[in-house]
Motif scaffolding. Structure first.
Motif, PDB file in Angstrom:
ATOM      1  N   SER A  52       0.814  -1.223   0.001  1.00 24.70           N
ATOM      2  CA  SER A  52       0.094  -0.086   0.041  1.00 24.70           C
ATOM      3  C   SER A  52       0.828   1.271  -0.019  1.00 24.70           C
ATOM      4  O   SER A  52       0.389   2.478  -0.447  1.00 24.70           O
ATOM      5  CB  SER A  52      -0.901  -0.051   1.314  1.00 24.70           C
ATOM      6  OG  SER A  52      -0.179  -0.093   2.571  1.00 24.70           O
ATOM      7  N   LEU A  53       2.232   1.118   0.252  1.00 26.77           N
ATOM      8  CA  LEU A  53       3.151   2.205   0.437  1.00 26.77           C
ATOM      9  C   LEU A  53       3.782   2.372  -0.960  1.00 26.77           C
ATOM     10  O   LEU A  53       4.705   3.272  -1.167  1.00 26.77           O
ATOM     11  CB  LEU A  53       4.071   2.449   1.426  1.00 26.77           C
ATOM     12  CG  LEU A  53       3.583   2.236   3.079  1.00 26.77           C
ATOM     13  CD1 LEU A  53       4.573   1.914   3.937  1.00 26.77           C
ATOM     14  CD2 LEU A  53       2.448   3.183   3.076  1.00 26.77           C
ATOM     15  N   HIS A  54       3.488   1.742  -2.105  1.00 28.02           N
ATOM     16  CA  HIS A  54       4.148   1.790  -3.270  1.00 28.02           C
ATOM     17  C   HIS A  54       3.614   2.736  -4.033  1.00 28.02           C
ATOM     18  O   HIS A  54       3.008   2.708  -4.883  1.00 28.02           O
ATOM     19  CB  HIS A  54       4.149   0.509  -3.921  1.00 28.02           C
ATOM     20  CG  HIS A  54       5.114  -0.619  -3.269  1.00 28.02           C
ATOM     21  ND1 HIS A  54       4.781  -2.011  -3.730  1.00 28.02           N
ATOM     22  CD2 HIS A  54       5.526  -0.535  -2.248  1.00 28.02           C
ATOM     23  CE1 HIS A  54       5.758  -2.645  -3.231  1.00 28.02           C
ATOM     24  NE2 HIS A  54       6.124  -1.796  -2.005  1.00 28.02           N
ATOM     25  N   GLU A  55       3.614   4.100  -3.461  1.00 30.93           N
ATOM     26  CA  GLU A  55       3.132   4.994  -4.104  1.00 30.93           C
ATOM     27  C   GLU A  55       4.239   6.208  -4.329  1.00 30.93           C
ATOM     28  O   GLU A  55       5.433   6.064  -3.546  1.00 30.93           O
ATOM     29  CB  GLU A  55       1.983   5.856  -3.366  1.00 30.93           C
ATOM     30  CG  GLU A  55       0.700   5.154  -3.255  1.00 30.93           C
ATOM     31  CD  GLU A  55      -0.024   4.896  -4.465  1.00 30.93           C
ATOM     32  OE1 GLU A  55      -0.085   5.818  -5.130  1.00 30.93           O
ATOM     33  OE2 GLU A  55      -0.962   3.945  -4.802  1.00 30.93           O
ATOM     34  N   LEU A  61      10.156   9.358  -0.317  1.00 33.83           N
ATOM     35  CA  LEU A  61      10.545   9.225   0.913  1.00 33.83           C
ATOM     36  C   LEU A  61      11.691   8.242   1.405  1.00 33.83           C
ATOM     37  O   LEU A  61      12.703   8.652   2.003  1.00 33.83           O
ATOM     38  CB  LEU A  61       9.100   9.006   1.873  1.00 33.83           C
ATOM     39  CG  LEU A  61       9.382   8.957   3.407  1.00 33.83           C
ATOM     40  CD1 LEU A  61      10.135  10.066   3.901  1.00 33.83           C
ATOM     41  CD2 LEU A  61       8.130   8.509   3.942  1.00 33.83           C
ATOM     42  N   SER A  62      11.568   7.026   0.574  1.00 31.29           N
ATOM     43  CA  SER A  62      12.660   6.182   0.647  1.00 31.29           C
ATOM     44  C   SER A  62      13.866   6.624   0.197  1.00 31.29           C
ATOM     45  O   SER A  62      14.941   6.234   0.918  1.00 31.29           O
ATOM     46  CB  SER A  62      12.045   4.747  -0.042  1.00 31.29           C
ATOM     47  OG  SER A  62      12.287   4.980  -1.355  1.00 31.29           O
ATOM     48  N   LEU A 134       2.233  11.343 -12.533  1.00 25.86           N
ATOM     49  CA  LEU A 134       3.210  10.763 -11.825  1.00 25.86           C
ATOM     50  C   LEU A 134       3.294   9.385 -11.943  1.00 25.86           C
ATOM     51  O   LEU A 134       2.780   8.479 -11.135  1.00 25.86           O
ATOM     52  CB  LEU A 134       2.981  11.015 -10.279  1.00 25.86           C
ATOM     53  CG  LEU A 134       3.542  12.554  -9.903  1.00 25.86           C
ATOM     54  CD1 LEU A 134       2.944  12.910  -8.640  1.00 25.86           C
ATOM     55  CD2 LEU A 134       5.173  12.382  -9.767  1.00 25.86           C
ATOM     56  N   THR A 135       3.421   8.928 -13.448  1.00 23.45           N
ATOM     57  CA  THR A 135       3.648   7.596 -13.859  1.00 23.45           C
ATOM     58  C   THR A 135       4.725   7.100 -13.137  1.00 23.45           C
ATOM     59  O   THR A 135       5.517   7.610 -12.641  1.00 23.45           O
ATOM     60  CB  THR A 135       3.432   7.575 -15.265  1.00 23.45           C
ATOM     61  OG1 THR A 135       4.686   8.107 -15.865  1.00 23.45           O
ATOM     62  CG2 THR A 135       2.156   7.778 -15.768  1.00 23.45           C
ATOM     63  N   LYS A 136       5.185   5.749 -13.432  1.00 24.59           N
ATOM     64  CA  LYS A 136       6.253   5.107 -13.210  1.00 24.59           C
ATOM     65  C   LYS A 136       7.472   5.575 -13.900  1.00 24.59           C
ATOM     66  O   LYS A 136       8.645   5.947 -13.223  1.00 24.59           O
ATOM     67  CB  LYS A 136       6.234   3.407 -13.265  1.00 24.59           C
ATOM     68  CG  LYS A 136       5.237   2.821 -12.476  1.00 24.59           C
ATOM     69  CD  LYS A 136       5.479   1.190 -12.809  1.00 24.59           C
ATOM     70  CE  LYS A 136       4.595   0.542 -11.666  1.00 24.59           C
ATOM     71  NZ  LYS A 136       4.436  -1.052 -12.096  1.00 24.59           N
ATOM     72  N   PHE A 137       7.297   6.076 -15.074  1.00 27.02           N
ATOM     73  CA  PHE A 137       8.492   6.559 -15.770  1.00 27.02           C
ATOM     74  C   PHE A 137       8.713   8.025 -15.365  1.00 27.02           C
ATOM     75  O   PHE A 137       9.870   8.708 -15.401  1.00 27.02           O
ATOM     76  CB  PHE A 137       7.972   6.561 -17.173  1.00 27.02           C
ATOM     77  CG  PHE A 137       9.093   7.180 -18.219  1.00 27.02           C
ATOM     78  CD1 PHE A 137      10.222   6.681 -18.334  1.00 27.02           C
ATOM     79  CD2 PHE A 137       8.901   8.174 -18.899  1.00 27.02           C
ATOM     80  CE1 PHE A 137      11.421   6.936 -19.167  1.00 27.02           C
ATOM     81  CE2 PHE A 137       9.855   8.954 -19.883  1.00 27.02           C
ATOM     82  CZ  PHE A 137      11.117   8.186 -19.718  1.00 27.02           C
TER      83      PHE A 137
END
Length: 318
Positions: A52-55, A61-62, A134-137
């Motif tokens: 759920s934090l894969h945003e 933040l990581s 804010l896509t993965k790319f």
């Protein structure tokens, strides 16, 4: 002194009362370093494990936490070894490396915080466009920008300061920094000055982007209770991190160039160490405590660990 072809030995500032308190200093700074490693690595692991934090916000933040560990590792191991050996000497090559690690980490923190402000702006002001913008790319490009640009800027600054011959060998600081190395040379610092101001202008542009983002965020939050909740939950930690970091960086920049010896040594130490102590501890703690998803995951993990320990079969006494 020709520092281009071989390493020159440089001396660093000796902490006050180091003869009497160096073991106490060592214990305190070792605790701080272990605390920085544990809280930052713990938060990164939680973000990786919890789907759920894969945003985008948590991914940024990581990287902020990874950068905190990277920057702290440029200061603490060397300072701890100086304390335990009671020897405050460093080679010019290692000094250049320490300068690069610490200052590339500081600039990376600034760019990552800028990217995070853009993420919050889109999430709150343009929620319908969030996943399309804010896509993965797009996230990958923003992350690469956050790491590559500061490292390129810092490499250039370190090369400009270390390719000049030294005529002095003492750095009046607990660790190496770029302007302290520039002051070791008796040659003109005009080019270094100009480059420093260019970097300062770039940082000011990033600060303007952040300020504009938050002006629009505050305007958007007035109209919606949900937006106000999002603002206090995710933007407040970001604002606190940015204010703390910006003031410390401004003091470091201005003091290195225009500071005088009239400023108390304890105050100079405080602001110099604030850059390598507060951000890597403050960021994961304030985000971890304030963001419910992160806090919930940490507490669940702890409870699960306690249950596993309590369920483990106890050895019978012989």
């Amino acid at each position: 002194m020709d520092n281009m072809s071989y390493a020159v030995k440089l001396t660093l500032m000796v902490p006050r009362d180091s003869k009497s308190y160096r073991h106490l200093y060592f214990t305190c700074f070792l605790f701080l370093y272990l605390l920085i490693l544990s809280v930052n690595i713990c938060l990164v692991i939680v973000i990786i494990i919890e789907k759920s934090l894969h945003e985008p916000m948590y991914i940024f933040l990581s990287h902020l936490c990874i950068n905190g560990v990277y920057g702290a590792s440029g200061f603490y191991p060397k300072f701890l070894s100086d304390l335990i050996l009671d020897s405050y000497v460093i080679s010019s090559h290692m000094c250049a490396l320490q300068t690069f690690v610490i200052y590339s980490s500081l600039l990376c923190e600034f760019t990552i915080l800028t990217v995070m402000s853009y993420d919050r702006y889109v999430a709150i002001c343009k929620p319908l466009d969030y996943h399309s913008k804010l896509t993965k790319f797009s996230c990958l490009k923003l992350i690469l920008f956050s790491w590559i640009v500061p490292n390129c800027v810092t490499v250039t600054a370190v090369l400009l300061s270390n390719l000049r011959p030294f005529c002095k060998n003492h750095i009046d600081k607990l660790y190496c920094d770029n302007w302290s190395i520039v002051k070791l040379s008796c040659e003109s610092s005009f080019v270094n000055n100009i480059y420093g101001y260019v970097v300062c202008v770039i940082c000011c542009i990033c600060a303007v982007i952040v300020i504009v983002s938050y002006i629009k965020l505050i305007s958007a939050c007035k109209a919606s209770l949900e937006n106000r909740r999002k603002f206090w939950q995710t933007c407040l930690p970001h604002i606190l991190s940015l204010i703390n970091f910006t003031f410390a960086m401004m003091f470091d920049f201005l003091y290195n160039r225009y500071g005088s010896n009239d400023i108390p040594e304890s105050l100079r130490h405080f602001f110099a160490l604030e850059l390598v102590i507060v951000p890597p501890v403050f960021n994961p703690v304030i985000y971890g405590l304030n963001i419910r998803a992160v806090r919930k995951r940490v507490f669940i993990s702890r409870l699960a660990a306690r249950e596993n320990v309590s369920r483990a079969p106890k050895r019978r006494k012989m």
